[in-house]
Write an enzyme that holds these catalytic residues in place. Structure first.
Site, short mmCIF file in Angstrom:
data_model
loop_
_atom_site.label_atom_id
_atom_site.label_comp_id
_atom_site.label_asym_id
_atom_site.label_seq_id
_atom_site.Cartn_x
_atom_site.Cartn_y
_atom_site.Cartn_z
CG ASN A 208 -0.21 -0.14 2.51
OD1 ASN A 208 0.53 0.75 2.91
ND2 ASN A 208 -0.39 -1.27 3.20
CG ASP A 277 -7.17 -4.99 6.13
OD1 ASP A 277 -6.73 -4.99 7.29
OD2 ASP A 277 -7.64 -3.98 5.57
CE LYS A 287 8.40 -12.61 -14.42
NZ LYS A 287 9.27 -11.94 -15.40
CG PHE A 322 -2.97 6.01 12.84
CD1 PHE A 322 -2.96 7.27 12.25
CD2 PHE A 322 -2.09 5.77 13.88
CE1 PHE A 322 -2.08 8.24 12.66
CE2 PHE A 322 -1.20 6.74 14.30
CZ PHE A 322 -1.19 7.98 13.70
CE LYS A 336 -10.78 0.60 10.65
NZ LYS A 336 -9.67 1.14 9.80
CE LYS A 340 -9.48 -3.47 14.18
NZ LYS A 340 -8.58 -3.17 13.04
#
Length: 408
Positions: A208, A277, A287, A322, A336, A340
């Protein structure tokens, strides 16, 4: 800041004119400002201007020893509570990195024992030059702190990063330094940063846009305030912050294992990493060769690191997470936070200009489990880290008080 001795080094760039504003603001707040200028700096602003504003002699020449009882560059170095170099050119940064002492400012800097904060200002290509980047890395590794330059239209006509931070930003950083002191001494922070990589084959992986800048800013800020940092980081292009225990990881699973192994050692856990995730269900040893038609990759869930930490954390530990979202930001962050078992969550809208991944600034809302919400306007990630730490110390002190009351 009242009564603090601040040594201000001014080097030769067009931004030197901002030194007048900086000296004025610091003096109004009660600081005693001692200015040392390079010869090049005097081409942009006169010593008389800074002498008038600071009400102190401005030092220019290493050999102009007016007081026979002291050696000037040693004397002013010894008296400094803090050193600021603003603007700092590529030249003065290079001199400090390599121990060159060929004028009053560079000679004084080698004698300084107090912390140093550098505010660079230069052309965007100069700031991005490998030599300049390496010199900055060297200084950071020695504990020198930096106030990142702003991006925008530069005096040379280029547009990019390299413009001196505004005097108000520099003053805020100085105030933060004096206010923070060593309030986290004896506390251990477990901080995650950067992006994870989930392999597909020896060539490809999913990742990301996280650069690790927010997590690294937290690490630097905690060290500045006397805390111990265990930094669990995915691969980034950032320099390792000075005086941290670094654990490099690649995948979400590796980050999970590293965090679980260190969890019992931490007083505060800050989950600033962007952990995948999902990961490919099948990882190829060789490959994968392209063929006719589409390539469908089946994904499976990774372990939720923050969720597991929330389940296992002890009463004395704080968990801060975050929530980087593109819609329904506050409500999703609150979800969240509760799910959590976090103590605080930092919500940021990743589509807002000046917030989110890759940039040097952020715009966030801090939400606590008690329901308090604090909105922070756009500011550097380092300054934001200090603002969040100010909230963390209040809660740590509250927990300590609760423990003492319980024992009584």
């Amino acid at each position: 800041m009242k009564g603090k001795n601040i040594l201000l080094g001014v080097s030769g760039g067009i931004a030197a004119y901002k030194a007048a504003i900086l000296v004025s603001q610091l003096t109004k707040k009660g600081a005693n400002v001692q200015v040392v200028m390079t010869e090049s700096a005097t081409k942009f602003i006169t010593p008389l201007t800074l002498q008038t504003l600071s009400r102190n002699e401005v030092y220019l020449d290493t050999f102009a020893e007016k007081n026979p009882k002291v050696v000037s560059h040693i004397d002013i170095a010894d008296r400094a509570d803090l050193v600021i170099i603003a603007p700092a050119t590529a030249n003065i940064i290079a001199k400090l990195a390599h121990g060159i002492a060929d004028d009053m400012l560079s000679t004084t800097l080698l004698a300084v024992q107090s912390p140093i904060i550098i505010a660079p200002a230069m052309n965007v290509h100069m700031y991005d030059h490998p030599a300049v980047k390496e010199n900055i890395r060297i200084l950071k590794s020695r504990g020198v702190r930096f106030i990142e330059p702003n991006a925008g239209l530069l005096a040379c006509g280029y547009v990019g990063k390299g413009r001196l931070a505004e005097p108000e930003e520099i003053v805020a950083a100085i105030e933060s330094y004096f206010q923070s002191s060593q309030d986290f001494k004896g506390k251990t922070f477990l901080i995650t940063a950067g992006a994870t990589r989930e392999k597909i084959d020896p060539v490809r992986f999913f990742t990301n846009r996280s650069t690790g800048k927010m997590g690294y800013a937290f690490a630097e800020a905690v060290v500045e305030r006397g805390g111990k940092v265990i930094l669990v980081s995915g691969k980034t292009s950032l320099s390792v912050p000075a005086n941290v225990e670094m654990i490099l990881v690649e995948s979400a699973e590796e980050m999970y294992q590293a965090v679980m192994n260190q969890l019992d050692n931490a007083d505060v856990i800050i989950k600033a990493a962007a952990v995948a995730d999902y990961r490919p269900k099948v990882v190829y040893d060789q490959k994968f060769k392209k063929g006719e038609g589409d390539w469908i990759i089946e994904m499976e869930r990774t372990k939720d690191v923050a969720l597991e930490v929330g389940k296992r954390k002890k009463d004395h530990q704080l968990l801060i997470g975050f929530a980087a979202e593109s819609e329904d930001v506050i409500e999703r962050a609150k979800g969240k936070l509760k799910k959590k078992n976090m103590d605080m969550i930092i919500a940021n809208h990743i589509l807002l200009e000046g917030a989110g991944f890759e940039g040097d600034t952020n715009i966030v809302t801090l939400i606590t489990k008690e329901g308090e919400q604090i909105d922070y306007p756009m500011m550097s990630k380092k300054e934001l880290a200090h603002q969040i730490l100010n909230q963390i110390i209040l809660r740590l002190e509250g927990k300590s008080q609760s423990v003492r009351n319980g024992r009584d």
